[in-house]
Design an enzyme around this catalytic site. Structure first.
Site, mmCIF file in Angstrom:
data_model
loop_
_atom_site.group_PDB
_atom_site.id
_atom_site.type_symbol
_atom_site.label_atom_id
_atom_site.label_comp_id
_atom_site.label_asym_id
_atom_site.label_seq_id
_atom_site.Cartn_x
_atom_site.Cartn_y
_atom_site.Cartn_z
ATOM 1 N N HIS A 78 1.038 -0.917 -0.189
ATOM 2 C CA HIS A 78 -0.143 0.164 0.436
ATOM 3 C C HIS A 78 0.605 1.705 0.042
ATOM 4 O O HIS A 78 0.949 2.119 1.164
ATOM 5 C CB HIS A 78 -1.093 0.017 1.393
ATOM 6 C CG HIS A 78 -1.860 -1.326 1.484
ATOM 7 N ND1 HIS A 78 -2.493 -2.192 0.639
ATOM 8 C CD2 HIS A 78 -1.540 -2.146 2.328
ATOM 9 C CE1 HIS A 78 -3.024 -3.448 0.984
ATOM 10 N NE2 HIS A 78 -2.829 -2.316 2.659
ATOM 11 N N ASP A 149 -6.606 -4.306 -2.028
ATOM 12 C CA ASP A 149 -6.852 -3.884 -0.963
ATOM 13 C C ASP A 149 -8.445 -4.065 -0.306
ATOM 14 O O ASP A 149 -8.745 -2.913 0.046
ATOM 15 C CB ASP A 149 -6.383 -2.505 -0.963
ATOM 16 C CG ASP A 149 -6.380 -2.165 0.876
ATOM 17 O OD1 ASP A 149 -6.095 -3.120 1.709
ATOM 18 O OD2 ASP A 149 -5.979 -1.109 1.295
ATOM 19 N N HIS A 153 -16.374 -3.441 3.046
ATOM 20 C CA HIS A 153 -17.414 -2.973 4.439
ATOM 21 C C HIS A 153 -18.867 -2.285 3.644
ATOM 22 O O HIS A 153 -19.493 -2.587 2.428
ATOM 23 C CB HIS A 153 -16.568 -2.428 4.628
ATOM 24 C CG HIS A 153 -15.406 -1.996 4.861
ATOM 25 N ND1 HIS A 153 -15.276 -3.098 6.689
ATOM 26 C CD2 HIS A 153 -14.349 -1.662 4.456
ATOM 27 C CE1 HIS A 153 -14.512 -2.936 6.801
ATOM 28 N NE2 HIS A 153 -13.824 -1.976 5.977
#
Length: 288
Positions: A78, A149, A153
């Site tokens: 990241h 990544d 949600h």
């Protein structure tokens, strides 16, 4: 949460790196907290100041130094700033790294006002200048792989106010079309895209029978239409979270089919009924 003793954390990191038998993977995530506080609590711009970015850069330096001292290769996840990529580029004999389509595509100037807490991820979406800097070092060959990544949600979770809203966004399904769009717009070559998604991961992690279309390798490949123009719509999304920060985005380039070990698992947006996943095999990756 109680503050952890820095000496104990450092000792644990040294032990983990020294005791690893494969490449060590490292992620530094706490740097995003000042960003989300600024955006969602104080109503600020969402862009970190120079002092915080310098602190983030300094965190990478001892991480790589620790790996070098332990004679273990390290893979850093990241990456979001050009300074980090420049430093990693000076240490490619021991360090590899990842960037994400989110940080290559989104910019805070647009993402935070448009998406609110749906743009909240960790590390954060940064400025357009940082995004452009990632592209510079990507085309210099520094990043080795792309990572989705993926953090699916739900809409209900992401709609909460900070700090109740979780960090992260879905990213698996949009990885290929976003990067094909960047190919169509001239930001990277098709060959570099293949390196980041196929041969790069195989090389970094020592994956057996992956990363090439060749005799003896797994028949894993994606069939794409490089000129397909389309819009990301909710009806296209397969994730159970049922949202994407790229919904409504017009793209050029689309995955038509996905083949895994010779099995068609997706064709023209239709998914296979049965899961066909298997454990991935690894080669030895000892530090020479």
């Amino acid at each position: 949460a109680p503050r952890r003793d820095p000496a104990a954390v450092a000792a644990g990191a040294r032990g983990a790196v020294a005791g690893a038998r494969r490449r060590v993977t490292a992620a530094r995530r706490a740097d995003s907290l000042p960003v989300v506080r600024r955006v969602f609590v104080t109503g600020g711009s969402g862009f970190v100041g120079r002092n915080l970015l310098e602190a983030l850069y300094r965190r990478r330096v001892p991480t790589i130094a620790l790996a070098r001292k332990a004679r273990r290769r390290i893979h850093i996840l990241h990456i979001t700033t050009p300074a980090e990529l420049e430093y990693i580029g000076q240490n490619k004999d021991i360090a590899t790294c990842e960037v994400t389509p989110q940080h290559l595509t989104l910019a805070g100037e647009d993402a935070y006002p448009r998406l609110g807490t749906y743009a909240q991820m960790n590390p954060p979406i940064r400025s357009a200048a940082h995004r452009d800097g990632l592209w510079f070092w990507l085309n210099q060959g520094v990043p080795d792989v792309l990572g989705s990544d993926h953090a699916p949600h739900t809409i209900e979770e992401k709609a909460k106010s900070y700090p109740a809203s979780p960090s992260g966004m879905p990213g698996v399904q949009t990885l290929v079309p976003l990067l094909l769009n960047h190919v169509a717009e001239g930001r990277l070559s098709l060959r570099r895209f293949i390196e980041l998604t196929s041969s790069g991961p195989q090389r970094v992690f020592g994956l057996t029978c992956k990363g090439r279309i060749a005799l003896g390798y797994d028949a894993d490949f994606t069939v794409v239409d490089l000129k397909k123009r389309w819009t990301v719509g909710k009806d296209w999304l397969a994730s159970r979270c049922d949202w994407s920060p790229f919904e409504g985005m017009e793209l050029t380039g689309k995955a038509i089919g996905t083949i895994i070990r010779g099995n068609r698992v997706m064709w023209e947006d239709a998914l296979a009924n049965a899961a066909l996943g298997e454990a991935v095999r690894f080669e030895a990756t000892e530090f020479a």
